[in-house]
Design a protein around this motif. Structure first.
Motif, PDB file in Angstrom:
ATOM      1  N   PHE A   3      15.433  42.361  19.882  1.00 36.21           N
ATOM      2  CA  PHE A   3      15.031  41.035  19.383  1.00 36.21           C
ATOM      3  C   PHE A   3      15.263  40.067  20.537  1.00 36.21           C
ATOM      4  O   PHE A   3      16.428  39.764  20.850  1.00 36.21           O
ATOM      5  CB  PHE A   3      15.906  40.589  18.208  1.00 36.21           C
ATOM      6  CG  PHE A   3      15.777  41.427  16.957  1.00 36.21           C
ATOM      7  CD1 PHE A   3      14.647  41.337  16.146  1.00 36.21           C
ATOM      8  CD2 PHE A   3      16.801  42.288  16.579  1.00 36.21           C
ATOM      9  CE1 PHE A   3      14.542  42.101  14.983  1.00 36.21           C
ATOM     10  CE2 PHE A   3      16.702  43.040  15.425  1.00 36.21           C
ATOM     11  CZ  PHE A   3      15.571  42.949  14.625  1.00 36.21           C
TER      12      PHE A   3
ATOM     13  N   HIS B 114      31.211  47.397  13.068  1.00 37.03           N
ATOM     14  CA  HIS B 114      31.633  46.039  12.737  1.00 37.03           C
ATOM     15  C   HIS B 114      30.403  45.137  12.625  1.00 37.03           C
ATOM     16  O   HIS B 114      29.270  45.586  12.840  1.00 37.03           O
ATOM     17  CB  HIS B 114      32.620  45.527  13.792  1.00 37.03           C
ATOM     18  CG  HIS B 114      32.104  45.686  15.180  1.00 37.03           C
ATOM     19  ND1 HIS B 114      31.001  45.019  15.625  1.00 37.03           N
ATOM     20  CD2 HIS B 114      32.507  46.478  16.207  1.00 37.03           C
ATOM     21  CE1 HIS B 114      30.748  45.367  16.867  1.00 37.03           C
ATOM     22  NE2 HIS B 114      31.641  46.259  17.252  1.00 37.03           N
ATOM     23  N   ASN B 115      30.628  43.860  12.327  1.00 34.96           N
ATOM     24  CA  ASN B 115      29.519  42.915  12.213  1.00 34.96           C
ATOM     25  C   ASN B 115      28.709  42.919  13.504  1.00 34.96           C
ATOM     26  O   ASN B 115      29.286  42.858  14.590  1.00 34.96           O
ATOM     27  CB  ASN B 115      30.023  41.484  11.977  1.00 34.96           C
ATOM     28  CG  ASN B 115      30.652  41.321  10.605  1.00 34.96           C
ATOM     29  OD1 ASN B 115      31.800  40.965  10.503  1.00 34.96           O
ATOM     30  ND2 ASN B 115      29.912  41.613   9.583  1.00 34.96           N
ATOM     31  N   GLY B 116      27.397  42.978  13.345  1.00 39.64           N
ATOM     32  CA  GLY B 116      26.523  42.906  14.512  1.00 39.64           C
ATOM     33  C   GLY B 116      26.359  44.215  15.259  1.00 39.64           C
ATOM     34  O   GLY B 116      25.726  44.257  16.317  1.00 39.64           O
ATOM     35  N   ALA B 117      26.897  45.312  14.710  1.00 35.69           N
ATOM     36  CA  ALA B 117      26.821  46.605  15.402  1.00 35.69           C
ATOM     37  C   ALA B 117      25.407  47.184  15.389  1.00 35.69           C
ATOM     38  O   ALA B 117      25.078  48.034  16.218  1.00 35.69           O
ATOM     39  CB  ALA B 117      27.798  47.600  14.774  1.00 35.69           C
ATOM     40  N   GLY B 118      24.581  46.731  14.442  1.00 35.02           N
ATOM     41  CA  GLY B 118      23.207  47.222  14.372  1.00 35.02           C
ATOM     42  C   GLY B 118      22.888  47.997  13.097  1.00 35.02           C
ATOM     43  O   GLY B 118      21.789  48.541  12.952  1.00 35.02           O
ATOM     44  N   LYS B 119      23.811  48.024  12.158  1.00 34.01           N
ATOM     45  CA  LYS B 119      23.640  48.831  10.941  1.00 34.01           C
ATOM     46  C   LYS B 119      22.419  48.388  10.131  1.00 34.01           C
ATOM     47  O   LYS B 119      21.578  49.197   9.764  1.00 34.01           O
ATOM     48  CB  LYS B 119      24.897  48.737  10.058  1.00 34.01           C
ATOM     49  CG  LYS B 119      26.189  49.124  10.757  1.00 34.01           C
ATOM     50  CD  LYS B 119      27.379  49.048   9.835  1.00 34.01           C
ATOM     51  CE  LYS B 119      27.703  47.669   9.293  1.00 34.01           C
ATOM     52  NZ  LYS B 119      28.095  46.669  10.318  1.00 34.01           N
TER      53      LYS B 119
ATOM     54  N   ALA C 133      19.423  45.233  19.528  1.00 32.50           N
ATOM     55  CA  ALA C 133      20.153  45.496  18.275  1.00 32.50           C
ATOM     56  C   ALA C 133      20.392  46.990  18.088  1.00 32.50           C
ATOM     57  O   ALA C 133      21.408  47.391  17.526  1.00 32.50           O
ATOM     58  CB  ALA C 133      19.381  44.925  17.095  1.00 32.50           C
TER      59      ALA C 133
ATOM     60  N   GLU D  84      25.903  48.375   2.824  1.00 28.77           N
ATOM     61  CA  GLU D  84      27.200  47.832   2.396  1.00 28.77           C
ATOM     62  C   GLU D  84      27.259  47.671   0.879  1.00 28.77           C
ATOM     63  O   GLU D  84      27.430  46.553   0.365  1.00 28.77           O
ATOM     64  CB  GLU D  84      27.481  46.514   3.119  1.00 28.77           C
ATOM     65  CG  GLU D  84      27.380  46.698   4.623  1.00 28.77           C
ATOM     66  CD  GLU D  84      28.171  45.666   5.411  1.00 28.77           C
ATOM     67  OE1 GLU D  84      28.980  44.948   4.814  1.00 28.77           O
ATOM     68  OE2 GLU D  84      27.988  45.626   6.637  1.00 28.77           O
TER      69      GLU D  84
HETATM   70  N1  LIG Z   1      15.618  39.199  13.275  1.00 29.01           N
HETATM   71  C1  LIG Z   1      16.517  39.108  14.253  1.00 29.01           C
HETATM   72  N2  LIG Z   1      16.336  38.267  15.293  1.00 29.01           N
HETATM   73  C2  LIG Z   1      17.232  38.176  16.290  1.00 29.01           C
HETATM   74  N3  LIG Z   1      18.354  38.918  16.368  1.00 29.01           N
HETATM   75  C3  LIG Z   1      18.594  39.765  15.381  1.00 29.01           C
HETATM   76  C4  LIG Z   1      17.708  39.912  14.268  1.00 29.01           C
HETATM   77  N4  LIG Z   1      18.231  40.861  13.430  1.00 29.01           N
HETATM   78  C5  LIG Z   1      19.380  41.264  13.990  1.00 29.01           C
HETATM   79  N5  LIG Z   1      19.609  40.620  15.154  1.00 29.01           N
HETATM   80  C6  LIG Z   1      20.760  40.823  16.057  1.00 29.01           C
HETATM   81  O1  LIG Z   1      20.913  42.208  16.258  1.00 29.01           O
HETATM   82  C7  LIG Z   1      22.302  42.562  16.284  1.00 29.01           C
HETATM   83  C8  LIG Z   1      22.586  43.612  15.208  1.00 29.01           C
HETATM   84  O2  LIG Z   1      22.507  42.997  13.933  1.00 29.01           O
HETATM   85  P1  LIG Z   1      22.628  43.803  12.562  1.00 29.01           P
HETATM   86  O3  LIG Z   1      22.387  42.813  11.461  1.00 29.01           O
HETATM   87  O4  LIG Z   1      21.761  44.990  12.608  1.00 29.01           O
HETATM   88  O5  LIG Z   1      24.157  44.249  12.581  1.00 29.01           O
HETATM   89  P2  LIG Z   1      25.047  44.813  11.402  1.00 29.01           P
HETATM   90  O6  LIG Z   1      25.816  45.940  11.968  1.00 29.01           O
HETATM   91  O7  LIG Z   1      24.211  45.104  10.211  1.00 29.01           O
HETATM   92  O8  LIG Z   1      26.014  43.603  11.088  1.00 29.01           O
HETATM   93  P3  LIG Z   1      26.552  43.050   9.682  1.00 29.01           P
HETATM   94  O9  LIG Z   1      27.631  43.992   9.265  1.00 29.01           O
HETATM   95  O10 LIG Z   1      27.069  41.708  10.067  1.00 29.01           O
HETATM   96  O11 LIG Z   1      25.403  42.990   8.723  1.00 29.01           O
HETATM   97  C9  LIG Z   1      23.055  41.281  16.106  1.00 29.01           C
HETATM   98  O12 LIG Z   1      23.408  40.804  17.384  1.00 29.01           O
HETATM   99  C10 LIG Z   1      22.060  40.358  15.441  1.00 29.01           C
HETATM  100  O13 LIG Z   1      22.334  39.010  15.749  1.00 29.01           O
END
Ligand SMILES: Nc1ncnc2c1ncn2[C@@H]1O[C@H](COP(=O)(O)OP(=O)(O)OP(=O)(O)O)[C@@H](O)[C@H]1O
Length: 312
Positions: free
Chosen positions: A15, A39-44, A20, A161
């Motif tokens: 992105f 963790h948060n933002g890991a890409g899940k 991601a 989650e």
């Molecule tokens: N549509 C988007 N536009 C820009 N960046 C994005 C977008 N979707 C996700 N990201 C970025 O990609 C990375 C992974 O995000 P993702 O939501 O997949 O993580 P996550 O592991 O699911 O976190 P969480 O537990 O907080 O939901 C993050 O840095 C997020 O800011």
């Protein structure tokens, strides 16, 4: 040959300037529960979004039930998606939420009612079937959301989650349901930040950090990677975990404390090294109020991989 229901091969999603997902490779055979930990933002969520055809990959490939994720419509007929942000309409009763989904999927009135009643029963919601869903507890809403994702008899279900923010009892109820889905042959991909949840439910675990797979294997394989035992040390007040961390690191152990933790854990490669941990603490004059030697836990694996900020 084992039938793979989820396959990702060097899957990447970018992105703007955020990667991601970075060359993620993983598989899940039919009927398996694959736990995606990070963790948060890991890409899940991005991975779930790609696998559920909501977001196209930037490069690499992904297949669900044997179909390329670019074949969106065909895949969507075979999968269910439930998660944190429930699709439940609070104004409608549980029964009507389920009937609506069944009708959208093309069921006739009678068949839609029958499927809704069956799922309400299965999820312990029959008693609340005719109440507006907005009156449901958090746990009941999640169960209804999960039930809604199962209306069309999916082969693969994605749970993003599913127990975030639930109390321990509601979490247990959902865990039992997920276990039953897998026994019925449904393949489950479950994202979670709860290590205990992954340990309890998953046949295999993939740990994501910064969009990359940093570890994968069965819970037992992952635990074996960190050593044979784990020593957990709780220092006597006023010594904090930071002192223990410094002392054990200086003695050559990989020690870590979870966020907010009062204790410090260190995996040891062989049981004889437990005495060395005690000697190091003693030499540093750190009093210990509790010392436990356990098998390595998934928490040890996770903290070891993710390397949290040192506790100061
Ligand atoms: N549509 C988007 N536009 C820009 N960046 C994005 C977008 N979707 C996700 N990201 C970025 O990609 C990375 C992974 O995000 P993702 O939501 O997949 O993580 P996550 O592991 O699911 O976190 P969480 O537990 O907080 O939901 C993050 O840095 C997020 O800011």
């Amino acid at each position: 040959m084992t039938e793979l229901m989820i396959e990702a091969d060097r899957l990447t999603r970018v992105f703007g300037d955020v990667t991601a997902l970075d060359t993620v490779t993983l598989t899940a055979p039919r009927g398996a529960v694959l736990g995606l930990l990070g963790h948060n933002g890991a890409g899940k969520t991005t991975l779930v979004n790609v696998l559920t055809t909501q977001v196209p990959p930037s490069s690499g490939t992904a297949r669900v039930a044997g179909l390329d994720v670019r074949q969106g419509d065909q895949i969507r007929a075979l999968i269910g998606l439930a998660g944190q942000f429930a699709a439940v309409d609070g104004q409608l009763s549980g029964l009507d939420n389920l009937i609506t989904v069944a009708r959208l999927l093309g069921a006739g009135r009678r068949a839609a009612y029958a499927r809704a009643a069956e799922l309400l029963d299965l999820f312990g919601l029959a008693g609340a079937a005719r109440r507006p869903a907005r009156t449901y507890s958090g746990g009941m809403r999640r169960r209804l959301d999960l039930a809604m994702s199962l209306v069309g008899h999916p082969e693969v279900i994605f749970l993003d989650e599913p127990t975030a923010g639930l109390d321990p009892e509601s979490r247990l109820v959902l865990w039992r349901i997920v276990g039953r889905l897998a026994r019925d042959g449904i393949t489950v991909l479950l994202t979670t930040q709860y290590i205990e949840e992954a340990d309890r439910l998953a046949d295999a675990i993939v740990v994501l950090s910064g969009g990359r797979v940093v570890a994968s294997g069965t819970p037992a394989e992952l635990k074996a990677q960190v050593g044979t035992s784990s020593v957990r040390v709780t220092p006597v007040w006023p010594h904090g975990p930071a002192r223990v961390l410094d002392c054990l690191s200086e003695a050559g152990f990989r020690a870590f404390a979870g966020p907010g933790a009062r204790s410090v854990s260190t995996p040891v490669a062989e049981p004889g090294l437990v005495a060395s941990v005690v000697r190091a603490l003693d030499a540093a004059g750190i009093g210990v109020s509790e010392l436990n030697v356990t098998e390595p836990t998934l928490n040890d694996v996770y903290l070891n991989l993710i390397k949290p900020e040192p506790v100061r």
